[in-house]
Motif scaffolding. Structure first.
Motif, short mmCIF file in Angstrom:
data_model
loop_
_atom_site.label_atom_id
_atom_site.label_comp_id
_atom_site.label_asym_id
_atom_site.label_seq_id
_atom_site.Cartn_x
_atom_site.Cartn_y
_atom_site.Cartn_z
N THR A 65 39.08 53.91 36.04
CA THR A 65 38.80 55.25 35.50
C THR A 65 40.06 56.01 35.07
O THR A 65 39.97 56.88 34.21
CB THR A 65 38.03 56.10 36.53
N GLU A 66 41.22 55.68 35.64
CA GLU A 66 42.45 56.41 35.31
C GLU A 66 43.22 55.79 34.15
O GLU A 66 44.21 56.36 33.68
CB GLU A 66 43.35 56.47 36.53
N LYS A 110 38.95 50.02 40.14
CA LYS A 110 38.36 51.14 39.40
C LYS A 110 39.30 51.51 38.26
O LYS A 110 40.41 51.97 38.50
CB LYS A 110 38.13 52.33 40.32
N ASN A 154 35.59 43.31 41.52
CA ASN A 154 34.60 44.36 41.72
C ASN A 154 35.15 45.57 42.48
O ASN A 154 34.45 46.56 42.64
CB ASN A 154 33.38 43.81 42.45
#
Length: 138
Positions: free
Chosen positions: A27-28, A25, A22
């Motif tokens: 996103t990249e 990330k 969790n």
């Protein structure tokens, strides 16, 4: 920035097991691929990126990952400090490797599989550096 483990976890109940992360990330991420070494004796070393960032997570088995920060990419010192990480499929840990590092990847169990994520598409930039497997002193 330094390499780091982004810790995952797992949950078991009567239905089975759930591995999760969790804190990671994604996103990249632009590209993913897997690495599966031929056996546990083979060590895939030394390849890295001056610009590209990577994230490693184990799909099956376990891996020993050694990282070296490179400052002079044309003629790096042969005696640089190594950081060693061991990651497995027991929970969904993600090893973050910032730009500026080369890696050595060794499977610690037969049929281990490593998922690699990158923040650049294949051939989007010219940023692949490889050194002879014996270049850096053990």
């Amino acid at each position: 920035m330094n390499p780091k483990i982004i810790s995952g976890s797992s949950f078991k109940d009567g239905r089975g097991e759930l591995n999760f992360n969790n804190l990671f990330k994604a996103t990249e991420i632009k590209r993913i691929y897997t690495i599966q070494n031929v056996n546990t004796s083979f060590i895939r070393r030394w390849q890295g990126h001056k610009i590209e960032q990577r994230w490693f997570t184990v799909v099956t088995g376990s891996f020993r990952i050694e990282l070296i920060r490179i400052d002079d990419w044309e003629l790096p010192s042969t005696n640089l400090k190594r950081e060693v990480f061991e990651i497995s499929d027991k929970q969904l840990d993600v090893l973050y490797i910032p730009s500026g590092f080369i890696s050595s990847i060794q499977a610690m169990e037969e049929n281990s599989k490593l998922l690699v994520m990158s923040d650049y598409f294949l051939n989007e930039i010219e940023d692949n550096y490889k050194y002879d497997s014996n270049y850096f002193k053990d």
